[in-house]
Scaffold this motif. Structure first.
Motif, short mmCIF file in Angstrom:
data_model
loop_
_atom_site.label_atom_id
_atom_site.label_comp_id
_atom_site.label_asym_id
_atom_site.label_seq_id
_atom_site.Cartn_x
_atom_site.Cartn_y
_atom_site.Cartn_z
N SER A 20 -26.67 59.36 62.07
CA SER A 20 -26.70 58.01 62.63
C SER A 20 -25.81 57.05 61.84
O SER A 20 -25.29 56.08 62.39
N LYS A 21 -25.66 57.29 60.54
CA LYS A 21 -24.85 56.39 59.72
C LYS A 21 -23.40 56.37 60.19
O LYS A 21 -22.74 55.32 60.16
N GLY A 22 -22.88 57.51 60.62
CA GLY A 22 -21.52 57.52 61.16
C GLY A 22 -21.41 56.74 62.45
O GLY A 22 -20.40 56.06 62.70
N ILE A 23 -22.46 56.81 63.28
CA ILE A 23 -22.48 56.04 64.52
C ILE A 23 -22.50 54.55 64.20
O ILE A 23 -21.74 53.75 64.78
N ALA A 24 -23.37 54.15 63.27
CA ALA A 24 -23.45 52.74 62.88
C ALA A 24 -22.16 52.27 62.23
O ALA A 24 -21.71 51.13 62.45
N ALA A 25 -21.53 53.14 61.44
CA ALA A 25 -20.27 52.78 60.81
C ALA A 25 -19.19 52.51 61.85
O ALA A 25 -18.34 51.63 61.67
N ALA A 26 -19.21 53.26 62.94
CA ALA A 26 -18.25 53.02 64.02
C ALA A 26 -18.48 51.64 64.63
O ALA A 26 -17.52 50.91 64.94
N CYS A 27 -19.73 51.25 64.79
CA CYS A 27 -20.06 49.93 65.33
C CYS A 27 -19.55 48.83 64.39
O CYS A 27 -18.97 47.83 64.84
N LEU A 28 -19.74 49.01 63.09
CA LEU A 28 -19.26 48.04 62.11
C LEU A 28 -17.73 47.96 62.13
O LEU A 28 -17.15 46.88 61.99
N ALA A 29 -17.08 49.11 62.33
CA ALA A 29 -15.61 49.11 62.40
C ALA A 29 -15.13 48.32 63.62
O ALA A 29 -14.09 47.65 63.56
N VAL A 30 -15.87 48.40 64.72
CA VAL A 30 -15.51 47.62 65.89
C VAL A 30 -15.61 46.13 65.60
O VAL A 30 -14.73 45.34 65.97
N LEU A 31 -16.65 45.71 64.89
CA LEU A 31 -16.78 44.30 64.51
C LEU A 31 -15.64 43.88 63.60
O LEU A 31 -15.11 42.76 63.71
N ALA A 32 -15.24 44.78 62.69
CA ALA A 32 -14.10 44.47 61.82
C ALA A 32 -12.82 44.35 62.62
O ALA A 32 -11.98 43.47 62.38
N ASP A 33 -12.65 45.22 63.61
CA ASP A 33 -11.44 45.20 64.42
C ASP A 33 -11.36 43.92 65.25
O ASP A 33 -10.27 43.42 65.54
N ARG A 34 -12.50 43.37 65.64
CA ARG A 34 -12.56 42.13 66.41
C ARG A 34 -12.36 40.89 65.53
O ARG A 34 -12.26 39.78 66.05
N GLY A 35 -12.34 41.08 64.22
CA GLY A 35 -12.20 39.95 63.31
C GLY A 35 -13.51 39.29 62.94
O GLY A 35 -13.52 38.25 62.27
N ASP A 36 -14.64 39.89 63.34
CA ASP A 36 -15.94 39.32 63.04
C ASP A 36 -16.45 39.71 61.66
O ASP A 36 -17.36 39.06 61.13
N LEU A 37 -15.90 40.76 61.09
CA LEU A 37 -16.35 41.30 59.82
C LEU A 37 -15.14 41.67 58.98
O LEU A 37 -14.21 42.31 59.47
N ASP A 38 -15.17 41.27 57.71
CA ASP A 38 -14.11 41.61 56.76
C ASP A 38 -14.71 42.54 55.71
O ASP A 38 -15.62 42.14 54.96
N PHE A 39 -14.24 43.78 55.65
CA PHE A 39 -14.78 44.73 54.69
C PHE A 39 -14.64 44.24 53.25
O PHE A 39 -15.47 44.58 52.40
N ASP A 40 -13.62 43.48 52.96
CA ASP A 40 -13.35 43.07 51.58
C ASP A 40 -13.99 41.73 51.21
O ASP A 40 -13.87 41.27 50.08
N ALA A 41 -14.68 41.11 52.15
CA ALA A 41 -15.35 39.83 51.87
C ALA A 41 -16.68 40.09 51.17
O ALA A 41 -17.28 41.16 51.32
#
Length: 381
Positions: free
Chosen positions: A70-91
């Motif tokens: 499930s963690k890989g599935i959730a990580a994909a969801c987080l990557a989509v938020l990052a791709d949309r500009g809603d989440l910055d991995f380095d923040a």
């Protein structure tokens, strides 16, 4: 080419070694069934099923809980938020979740949190099962904790990784991670994947192995005894007391927001998800730039919880002794039940394996090695 009579499904010409490996696994005395789906360079090359869930034969529509996959599935969801500009991995996490910064955690970045470096494997005081299943009370408790260890090395957050990721998503979007996953990832692409939902009929059950080698029993008794980091991470300081194969069958468990543990998927959809994360994808889930950021090595070394060298990107497990993914360039996540989902950009490979029998040793599932070795026989290392 059609699979042998003992199996159902198809394999493309040249992929017979993978069919044979799957058949060998299914011939094991404890195997109750499994699904295997492989996509190579955008083309489905393996779609195989064996066994039954008691209501009918396993097939493309068979859903089951995939535990830590499930963690890989959730990580994909987080990557989509990052791709949309809603989440910055380095923040810093506090940009989205200000209360998280208590007790010396203000400088922890999203990437460090998602790569199991935050030292928040369980609250210092015992949590309740209700706290874990709800998620938000546990998230509040973790925000009020001090990190157990300094940043740098990973310490596997077996359950709390999902709680932390879910709260991060809620702070950004106002919705739970499972809801965002459905809206942004699964429904638009008709993927049979979910986290925290009521399913009717319920997913097919998984079963614990009955033949556990003495060495595995002894190792578990030592390294997972009450009070150890591994015990605390797996049980959330005693909140989860039942064996995993029983605990995860409960309706309240399946409906809870547990992005680290209670994802439900079919083998076909899980493989398709990873195929959409590859740079060559016909219908990419994220940009190549975000994909590289999500799977870039963020933490590696002797894991403070698992005791083995592990490696992580932003939620994705990377090839290491703890996570044997078949290739140094692969990313994904296995689960304690034996489920495995992965992608390999260099080889253009996406794979999902969902067995119904749990392995005796979750960190050394021989079935994974057999299948991944067979894939290497076909497409090379």
């Amino acid at each position: 080419m059609s699979a042998p009579d003992a199996l159902r499904g198809d394999v493309a010409a040249g992929w017979e070694p993978v069919r044979d490996a799957f058949a060998a696994i299914m011939s094991g005395p404890e195997e109750r069934g499994a699904g295997l789906h492989v996509i190579h360079r955008g083309r489905t090359v393996v779609d195989l099923y064996g066994g039954s869930d008691g209501k009918g034969p396993n097939g493309p529509d068979t859903r089951q809980v995939v535990f830590s996959a499930s963690k890989g599935i959730a990580a994909a969801c987080l990557a989509v938020l990052a791709d949309r500009g809603d989440l910055d991995f380095d923040a810093p996490v506090t940009r989205y979740w200000p209360e998280f910064g208590r007790h010396g955690k203000s400088e922890i970045t999203v990437a460090q949190l998602l790569s199991h470096q935050a030292g928040l494997i369980a609250p210092s005081r015992p949590a309740t099962l209700a706290d874990v299943l709800d998620g938000r009370p546990l998230a509040d408790a973790l925000a009020d904790e001090r990190p157990r260890w300094p940043l740098g090395r990973p310490g596997y957050h077996a359950v709390t990784w999902g709680t932390l990721a879910d709260e991060l998503v809620r702070r950004i979007t106002g919705a739970r991670l499972g809801e965002v996953l459905a809206e942004l990832v699964c429904r638009p692409r008709d993927l049979a994947i979910s986290i925290g939902t009521h399913l009717d009929p319920p997913p097919s059950p998984v079963y614990a192995a009955t033949r556990v080698p003495l060495l595995v029993r002894l190792t578990t008794a030592v390294f997972a005894r009450p009070g150890t980091p591994l015990w605390q991470a797996l049980t959330v300081h005693g909140a989860l007391t039942e064996p995993a194969d029983l605990w995860v069958r409960r309706p309240e468990t399946l409906a809870g927001q547990l992005p680290a543990a209670n994802g439900v998927a079919t083998a076909r959809s899980l493989a398709q998800l990873y195929a959409m994360l590859l740079p060559e994808a016909e219908d990419p889930l994220i940009s190549d730039r975000t994909q590289r950021a999500a799977v870039r090595l963020r933490a590696a070394g002797r894991d403070r919880v698992l005791g083995l060298p592990s490696a992580f990107g932003c939620g994705f497990a990377l090839h290491s002794r703890a996570w044997r993914l078949g290739s140094p360039t692969a990313f994904g996540h296995p689960g304690i039940g034996g489920a495995l989902g992965l992608g390999d950009p260099r080889r253009g490979l996406a794979l999902a394996f969902l067995p119904r029998t749990m392995p005796a040793d979750a960190l050394s599932d021989a079935r994974h090695r057999i299948l991944l070795d067979a894939v290497t026989t076909v497409i090379g290392p």
